[in-house]
Design a protein around this motif. Sequence first.
Motif, PDB file in Angstrom:
ATOM      1  N   ALA A  97      13.864 -40.752   3.945  1.00  0.00           N
ATOM      2  CA  ALA A  97      13.748 -41.954   3.104  1.00  0.00           C
ATOM      3  C   ALA A  97      12.433 -41.909   2.334  1.00  0.00           C
ATOM      4  O   ALA A  97      11.428 -41.388   2.838  1.00  0.00           O
ATOM      5  CB  ALA A  97      13.806 -43.208   3.965  1.00  0.00           C
ATOM      6  N   PRO A  98      12.417 -42.477   1.127  1.00  0.00           N
ATOM      7  CA  PRO A  98      11.161 -42.534   0.359  1.00  0.00           C
ATOM      8  C   PRO A  98      10.208 -43.545   0.987  1.00  0.00           C
ATOM      9  O   PRO A  98      10.601 -44.333   1.861  1.00  0.00           O
ATOM     10  CB  PRO A  98      11.618 -42.984  -1.026  1.00  0.00           C
ATOM     11  CG  PRO A  98      12.884 -43.722  -0.797  1.00  0.00           C
ATOM     12  CD  PRO A  98      13.530 -43.069   0.399  1.00  0.00           C
ATOM     13  N   PRO A  99       8.964 -43.569   0.535  1.00  0.00           N
ATOM     14  CA  PRO A  99       8.015 -44.571   1.044  1.00  0.00           C
ATOM     15  C   PRO A  99       8.536 -45.987   0.806  1.00  0.00           C
ATOM     16  O   PRO A  99       9.304 -46.234  -0.132  1.00  0.00           O
ATOM     17  CB  PRO A  99       6.753 -44.324   0.204  1.00  0.00           C
ATOM     18  CG  PRO A  99       6.881 -42.921  -0.278  1.00  0.00           C
ATOM     19  CD  PRO A  99       8.349 -42.665  -0.431  1.00  0.00           C
ATOM     20  N   ASP A 100       8.106 -46.903   1.647  1.00  0.00           N
ATOM     21  CA  ASP A 100       8.518 -48.297   1.567  1.00  0.00           C
ATOM     22  C   ASP A 100       7.960 -48.948   0.296  1.00  0.00           C
ATOM     23  O   ASP A 100       6.750 -49.120   0.165  1.00  0.00           O
ATOM     24  CB  ASP A 100       8.029 -49.047   2.807  1.00  0.00           C
ATOM     25  CG  ASP A 100       8.433 -50.501   2.830  1.00  0.00           C
ATOM     26  OD1 ASP A 100       9.199 -50.939   1.949  1.00  0.00           O
ATOM     27  OD2 ASP A 100       7.975 -51.204   3.749  1.00  0.00           O
ATOM     28  N   ARG A 101       8.847 -49.296  -0.638  1.00  0.00           N
ATOM     29  CA  ARG A 101       8.431 -49.899  -1.905  1.00  0.00           C
ATOM     30  C   ARG A 101       8.062 -51.373  -1.763  1.00  0.00           C
ATOM     31  O   ARG A 101       7.641 -51.994  -2.722  1.00  0.00           O
ATOM     32  CB  ARG A 101       9.533 -49.725  -2.945  1.00  0.00           C
ATOM     33  CG  ARG A 101       9.732 -48.281  -3.343  1.00  0.00           C
ATOM     34  CD  ARG A 101      10.826 -48.168  -4.409  1.00  0.00           C
ATOM     35  NE  ARG A 101      11.196 -46.795  -4.620  1.00  0.00           N
ATOM     36  CZ  ARG A 101      12.304 -46.229  -4.154  1.00  0.00           C
ATOM     37  NH1 ARG A 101      13.148 -46.928  -3.442  1.00  0.00           N
ATOM     38  NH2 ARG A 101      12.567 -44.966  -4.408  1.00  0.00           N
ATOM     39  N   TRP A 119      10.864 -40.355  -4.730  1.00  0.00           N
ATOM     40  CA  TRP A 119      12.185 -39.894  -4.307  1.00  0.00           C
ATOM     41  C   TRP A 119      12.004 -38.823  -3.240  1.00  0.00           C
ATOM     42  O   TRP A 119      10.905 -38.346  -3.010  1.00  0.00           O
ATOM     43  CB  TRP A 119      13.001 -39.383  -5.487  1.00  0.00           C
ATOM     44  CG  TRP A 119      12.608 -38.041  -6.002  1.00  0.00           C
ATOM     45  CD1 TRP A 119      13.160 -36.842  -5.667  1.00  0.00           C
ATOM     46  CD2 TRP A 119      11.576 -37.745  -6.944  1.00  0.00           C
ATOM     47  NE1 TRP A 119      12.531 -35.824  -6.346  1.00  0.00           N
ATOM     48  CE2 TRP A 119      11.560 -36.352  -7.135  1.00  0.00           C
ATOM     49  CE3 TRP A 119      10.660 -38.514  -7.637  1.00  0.00           C
ATOM     50  CZ2 TRP A 119      10.661 -35.723  -7.988  1.00  0.00           C
ATOM     51  CZ3 TRP A 119       9.770 -37.895  -8.486  1.00  0.00           C
ATOM     52  CH2 TRP A 119       9.789 -36.521  -8.653  1.00  0.00           C
ATOM     53  N   VAL A 120      13.124 -38.482  -2.606  1.00  0.00           N
ATOM     54  CA  VAL A 120      13.125 -37.467  -1.561  1.00  0.00           C
ATOM     55  C   VAL A 120      14.117 -36.377  -1.954  1.00  0.00           C
ATOM     56  O   VAL A 120      15.246 -36.666  -2.342  1.00  0.00           O
ATOM     57  CB  VAL A 120      13.523 -38.078  -0.198  1.00  0.00           C
ATOM     58  CG1 VAL A 120      13.590 -37.002   0.875  1.00  0.00           C
ATOM     59  CG2 VAL A 120      12.549 -39.178   0.187  1.00  0.00           C
ATOM     60  N   ALA A 121      13.674 -35.129  -1.856  1.00  0.00           N
ATOM     61  CA  ALA A 121      14.532 -33.981  -2.152  1.00  0.00           C
ATOM     62  C   ALA A 121      14.807 -33.228  -0.858  1.00  0.00           C
ATOM     63  O   ALA A 121      13.872 -32.868  -0.139  1.00  0.00           O
ATOM     64  CB  ALA A 121      13.845 -33.053  -3.162  1.00  0.00           C
TER      65      ALA A 121
END
Length: 143
Positions: A97-101, A119-121
């Motif tokens: 998961a990406p960082p908490d926005r 984003w996450v790749a």
Amino acid sequence: MSHTEPQSGESESALAGVELRMAAEPTQLSIVRAVAADIAMRQDFDLDSIEDLKLAVDEACSTLISLATPGAVLIAHFVVADGSVQVSTKVGSQRSAPPDRESFGWRVLSALVDSVTTWVAPQADAYEVHIDLVKRSLGTVDA
């Protein structure tokens, strides 16, 4: 610190950058802050904008360090284009998961720059978490 090498299909303007590769450790943050400040000064950013960029890069890299796998390498790529500094950062992670926005840190980061994305790749056996940001000098506000 290494200057980026040309790859097939890249334009010359995309190569006008600086890339740092360092251990994903908090002790390395002073290096990436210093590079961000130097690049902004060379682009004649005002003092507040220089400080904003330094803080934003610090927050982005700190966030990535907190998500990094042990022994990971943090990469920060700086490009100057059209009166702005574009910073792309990434690190290897086990987190999908990406960082908490919604976090306080993300809100601070968003307030310091003109744009920020994450984003996450997926990678072979892990993930690569990205945070990209853009800071424009005050003289390059969109009309």
